[in-house]
Structure formats: structure tokens, C-alpha cells
Enzyme design. Structure first.
Site, PDB file in Angstrom:
ATOM      1  N   CYS A 113      -5.013  10.803 -14.387  1.00 37.07           N
ATOM      2  CA  CYS A 113      -4.010   9.783 -14.733  1.00 37.07           C
ATOM      3  C   CYS A 113      -4.543   8.401 -14.418  1.00 37.07           C
ATOM      4  O   CYS A 113      -4.978   8.138 -13.294  1.00 37.07           O
ATOM      5  CB  CYS A 113      -2.717  10.044 -13.961  1.00 37.07           C
TER       6      CYS A 113
ATOM      7  N   CYS B  39      -3.959  11.078  -8.913  1.00 38.81           N
ATOM      8  CA  CYS B  39      -4.199  12.277  -9.726  1.00 38.81           C
ATOM      9  C   CYS B  39      -5.407  11.973 -10.626  1.00 38.81           C
ATOM     10  O   CYS B  39      -5.486  10.900 -11.230  1.00 38.81           O
ATOM     11  CB  CYS B  39      -2.969  12.604 -10.582  1.00 38.81           C
TER      12      CYS B  39
ATOM     13  N   CYS C 294      -0.218   3.106  -8.417  1.00 45.55           N
ATOM     14  CA  CYS C 294       0.250   4.351  -7.789  1.00 45.55           C
ATOM     15  C   CYS C 294      -0.804   4.763  -6.766  1.00 45.55           C
ATOM     16  O   CYS C 294      -1.987   4.567  -6.981  1.00 45.55           O
ATOM     17  CB  CYS C 294       0.399   5.439  -8.860  1.00 45.55           C
TER      18      CYS C 294
ATOM     19  N   CYS D 246      11.112   5.270 -21.067  1.00 45.20           N
ATOM     20  CA  CYS D 246      10.280   5.711 -19.953  1.00 45.20           C
ATOM     21  C   CYS D 246      10.049   4.508 -19.046  1.00 45.20           C
ATOM     22  O   CYS D 246       9.507   3.490 -19.469  1.00 45.20           O
ATOM     23  CB  CYS D 246       8.973   6.261 -20.538  1.00 45.20           C
TER      24      CYS D 246
ATOM     25  N   GLU E 126       4.559  -1.406 -17.453  1.00 43.97           N
ATOM     26  CA  GLU E 126       4.865  -1.056 -18.833  1.00 43.97           C
ATOM     27  C   GLU E 126       6.079  -0.138 -18.903  1.00 43.97           C
ATOM     28  O   GLU E 126       6.326   0.655 -17.994  1.00 43.97           O
ATOM     29  CB  GLU E 126       3.659  -0.351 -19.469  1.00 43.97           C
TER      30      GLU E 126
ATOM     31  N   CYS F 226       1.630  10.002 -21.942  1.00 47.33           N
ATOM     32  CA  CYS F 226       1.575  10.358 -20.521  1.00 47.33           C
ATOM     33  C   CYS F 226       0.183  10.111 -19.960  1.00 47.33           C
ATOM     34  O   CYS F 226      -0.802  10.566 -20.534  1.00 47.33           O
ATOM     35  CB  CYS F 226       1.870  11.836 -20.320  1.00 47.33           C
TER      36      CYS F 226
HETATM   37  N1  SAH Z   1       4.282  10.025 -10.479  1.00 47.93           N
HETATM   38  C1  SAH Z   1       5.259  10.759 -11.219  1.00 47.93           C
HETATM   39  C2  SAH Z   1       5.709  10.009 -12.454  1.00 47.93           C
HETATM   40  C3  SAH Z   1       4.660   9.876 -13.538  1.00 47.93           C
HETATM   41  S1  SAH Z   1       5.144  10.844 -14.874  1.00 47.93           S
HETATM   42  C4  SAH Z   1       4.719  12.144 -11.542  1.00 47.93           C
HETATM   43  O1  SAH Z   1       3.577  12.423 -11.234  1.00 47.93           O
HETATM   44  O2  SAH Z   1       5.466  12.975 -12.054  1.00 47.93           O
HETATM   45  C5  SAH Z   1       3.753  10.925 -15.848  1.00 47.93           C
HETATM   46  C6  SAH Z   1       3.493  12.338 -16.288  1.00 47.93           C
HETATM   47  O3  SAH Z   1       2.308  12.356 -17.126  1.00 47.93           O
HETATM   48  C7  SAH Z   1       3.189  13.232 -15.113  1.00 47.93           C
HETATM   49  O4  SAH Z   1       3.673  14.527 -15.362  1.00 47.93           O
HETATM   50  C8  SAH Z   1       1.678  13.204 -15.118  1.00 47.93           C
HETATM   51  O5  SAH Z   1       1.117  14.233 -14.368  1.00 47.93           O
HETATM   52  C9  SAH Z   1       1.388  13.284 -16.603  1.00 47.93           C
HETATM   53  N2  SAH Z   1       0.043  12.843 -16.957  1.00 47.93           N
HETATM   54  C10 SAH Z   1      -0.732  11.967 -16.299  1.00 47.93           C
HETATM   55  N3  SAH Z   1      -1.899  11.800 -16.925  1.00 47.93           N
HETATM   56  C11 SAH Z   1      -1.866  12.596 -18.023  1.00 47.93           C
HETATM   57  C12 SAH Z   1      -2.752  12.833 -19.088  1.00 47.93           C
HETATM   58  N4  SAH Z   1      -3.914  12.209 -19.142  1.00 47.93           N
HETATM   59  N5  SAH Z   1      -2.380  13.716 -20.048  1.00 47.93           N
HETATM   60  C13 SAH Z   1      -1.165  14.310 -20.009  1.00 47.93           C
HETATM   61  N6  SAH Z   1      -0.274  14.107 -19.025  1.00 47.93           N
HETATM   62  C14 SAH Z   1      -0.618  13.260 -18.050  1.00 47.93           C
END
Ligand code: SAH
Length: 339
Positions: free
Chosen positions: A118, A115, A111, A104, A91, A331
Site C-alpha cells: 500500500c 503494509c 499512515c 471513500c 484524497e 485501493c
Molecule cells: N488502514 C485501513 C484503511 C485503508 S482501506 C485498512 O488497512 O483497512 C484500504 C484498503 O485497500 C485496505 O483493505 C488495504 O489493505 C487495501 N489495499 C492497499 N493496497 C492495495 C493494493 N495495492 N491493491 C489492493 N488493495 C489494496
């Protein structure tokens, strides 16, 4: 076998052309046609000799991304679901915000970093994207929307520094003067903190901005929600980031998602202040978007108190509005089911 021309940086295309006996400067013309004039037909590249156009058509092809879904949020954020040639999906999200139009980008299918909050990594990593699959996200979306994309962020699905080679290649293609000539400082690479590749990125001097998903200034809490912290612990990560911002002479951005009752107390804020003290950096606070795992959205009071602590300490932060939640484009909500 013909090659996908959008996998080539300018210098790679130069060498490919010279091995076939053509003048390397023609690569600049080809780049200009594809990325500046948006021409995907060698026959239309009229300032190139017929002989060379024929050779290009024999040796290269133009790949395309298939759009399987386009959704528009009530806040005008748009999400594009793409189907790749092997049936996998990714996406991209287009985020209009005043005069800023951000795209974006995804860098991987899935991935591997897992985390806990996420959903992009909920099923692990399927594969890396090719440079052309990254570049084509931009070319396809920019061809469909009325606005001109002003910024690009590698904040979609995947960990860009885990697909280092193709991410770097895509950045070189985006920023090539003879082609799209996209501003280096208008591209942000976001990472969960892969130390060796942050160092490598610094050595390459690409000039792009770096964002780091921090989410806690307490190493123990960070390890619980971001397993990558076990491999690349906070203390070492911070040393590398300080060097990065000093050598780039540009602030690193820290993404800090606010999870209710987990990382939003006054003590959490003070730990963050101590961690970032004296460093050339920005903080991006993102109230948690409902995604996966047992996390809570922060209360307005928690957000307010946290911001006040940072303000009192003179730290520069922005509180990011979550965009596109109604279409699961915010995000941590990008998933793109793959088979
Ligand atoms: N893998 C990279 C790129 C992904 S960016 C990274 O971790 O930076 C996506 C962003 O959204 C990251 O900062 C991630 O930590 C954040 N994110 C992931 N899940 C989220 C959520 N449920 N609420 C808010 N931010 C989130």
C-alpha cells in the site's frame, strides 16, 4: 480564539452553548442548519436569536477544504485532492456504482502501519486529521457532485482506528439525527487490525460496519506483508472479531487482496475457509492494484480458482471490481504527496 464548529459533536456543542449561558437545545438547531440545510453563515440561522447568532459568530468559524485537483476516471470514479491548512494533502474518492454512491474518506495524512503493498503509508504518518477535516471531505464532495452520497467508507489514506477519537467524532457528526442523519449501517470503518480500538469501537455501540484488511489467513505470510500482524497477531484478532460480530449481530467484512503467487493458491483458500468457518462475515476479494512493492496481479485463472474454493465451501464473497485505476484512485493507490 474562535473554534472550528465542525469539530463539535451535538453533545459537545450543547455544553459549549450552556457554558455561555444559552439554552442547549439551540445546538440542535445549529446542527440542523449546518448539516441538514447546509448553511455556513450564522446570520442566516433565522430561528436563532440575534444575540445568540452574534455570540456564535464571535466564538466559532466555518473551516473549508481547498481542492487542489479533481480527476474523473473513465469509469466515472472521481478523485479529489485536498490541501489542508498546514499545506499537507489528502484524497477522497467518489465511487458511483448503480444506485450506490460511495465516498471513500481519508482519516490521516500518511499512515504508520507500512503494509508492503500500500502506497498510502510509504512515507509514514505525518498527522491525524481533525474531525472537521473528515467531515469537510463529505461536505465538499457532496456540494460538487450531482448525486446524493449513499455510503461512506473510511478506506482512504490512513488507519481510522489509529485516529480513533476524531474518527468517532466524525461518525457521531455524520449520524446525528438533527443534522445529516446519515445511516449508521451505511458507514464502514476499515482497519488493518488494531485490536484495542476494535474492542473500544464495540463498547461504544456506534452501529457502524467494520471491515478488516486480512489479506492472508496464514499468520506468517500476513506478518510479511502487514507488519501490524506482529503486534496484533491473527489468532487474537480473530477472537476479538468473533466477539465483535456476535455483539453487533452484524457480519464483519474481510478485505482480501489477491496477490499473484502469494495468497491465491488452493491451500491459501482452504486456510481462509478454516479461519472464517462458522463466523458471521463477508469476504471482499480485491485483485491487487499495481501500487508499490514487488507484488504481482493475480492471473484470471488464479482468481477463478480461488473463488471456486470459497463457493464450494459455501462462503459468501464478492469480487470487487477495481475502480478508478487510470487516475490512481483504487485501493492502495492513494498517496497525496505531502510536503
Ligand atoms: N488502514 C485501513 C484503511 C485503508 S482501506 C485498512 O488497512 O483497512 C484500504 C484498503 O485497500 C485496505 O483493505 C488495504 O489493505 C487495501 N489495499 C492497499 N493496497 C492495495 C493494493 N495495492 N491493491 C489492493 N488493495 C489494496
Amino acid at each position: 480564539m474562535a473554534e472550528d464548529i465542525k469539530n463539535y459533536t451535538l453533545s459537545e456543542l450543547k455544553s459549549a452553548l450552556s457554558t455561555k449561558g444559552f439554552a442547549p437545545y439551540c445546538a440542535g438547531q445549529v446542527f440542523n442548519w449546518i448539516y441538514a440545510k447546509k448553511t455556513e453563515n450564522f446570520d442566516l440561522m433565522t430561528n436563532i436569536s440575534k444575540e445568540m447568532r452574534d455570540s456564535l459568530s464571535e466564538n466559532f468559524y466555518f473551516s473549508k477544504l481547498k481542492i487542489s485537483k479533481r480527476e474523473v476516471s473513465s469509469d466515472k470514479t472521481e478523485k479529489f485532492l485536498f490541501e489542508l491548512s498546514d499545506g499537507a494533502s489528502i484524497e477522497s474518492v467518489f465511487i458511483p456504482e448503480g444506485s450506490r454512491f460511495t465516498l471513500c474518506l481519508s482519516s490521516q495524512v500518511g499512515c504508520k502501519y507500512g503494509c508492503k503493498f500500500c502506497i498510502s503509508g510509504a512515507r509514514g504518518l505525518k498527522r491525524n486529521l481533525t474531525a472537521s477535516e473528515i467531515v469537510n471531505q463529505y461536505l465538499t464532495v457532496s456540494g460538487l457532485i450531482a448525486e446524493k452520497i449513499t455510503n461512506m467508507v473510511f478506506m482512504g489514506i490512513g488507519e481510522p482506528l489509529d485516529n480513533f477519537e476524531m474518527t468517532v467524532k466524525a461518525i457521531k457528526i455524520f449520524t446525528e439525527h438533527k443534522g445529516l442523519d446519515f445511516g449508521k449501517r451505511r458507514i464502514s470503518v476499515s482497519t488493518c487490525g488494531i485490536i484495542p480500538q476494535i474492542e473500544e469501537l464495540s463498547r461504544l455501540k456506534l452501529g457502524v460496519k467494520l471491515s478488516v484488511s486480512l489479506h492472508s489467513a496464514d499468520s506468517e505470510i500476513r506478518s510479511k506483508i502487514m507488519p501490524v500482524n506482529n503486534k496484533y497477531p491473527l489468532g487474537e484478532l480473530m477472537k476479538v472479531l468473533k466477539n465483535f460480530s456476535e455483539s453487533e449481530k452484524y457480519p464483519v467484512t474481510f478485505e482480501y487482496a489477491l496477490f499473484g503467487s502469494l495468497n491465491t493458491s488452493r491451500l491459501d483458500a482452504q486456510k481462509l475457509i478454516r479461519l472464517l468457518k462458522g463466523m458471521n462475515c463477508k469476504i471482499n476479494l480485491i485483485p491487487y492494484n499495481a501500487s508499490q512493492g514487488a507484488f504481482k496481479q493475480p492471473t484470471p485463472l488464479e482468481v477463478e480458482d480461488f473463488c471456486k474454493e470459497l463457493e464450494n465451501a459455501g462462503l459468501f464473497y464478492t469480487l470487487r471490481k477495481s475502480r478508478g485505476q487510470d487516475i490512481h484512485a483504487a485501493c492502495g493507490q492513494l498517496y497525496a504527496l505531502w510536503g
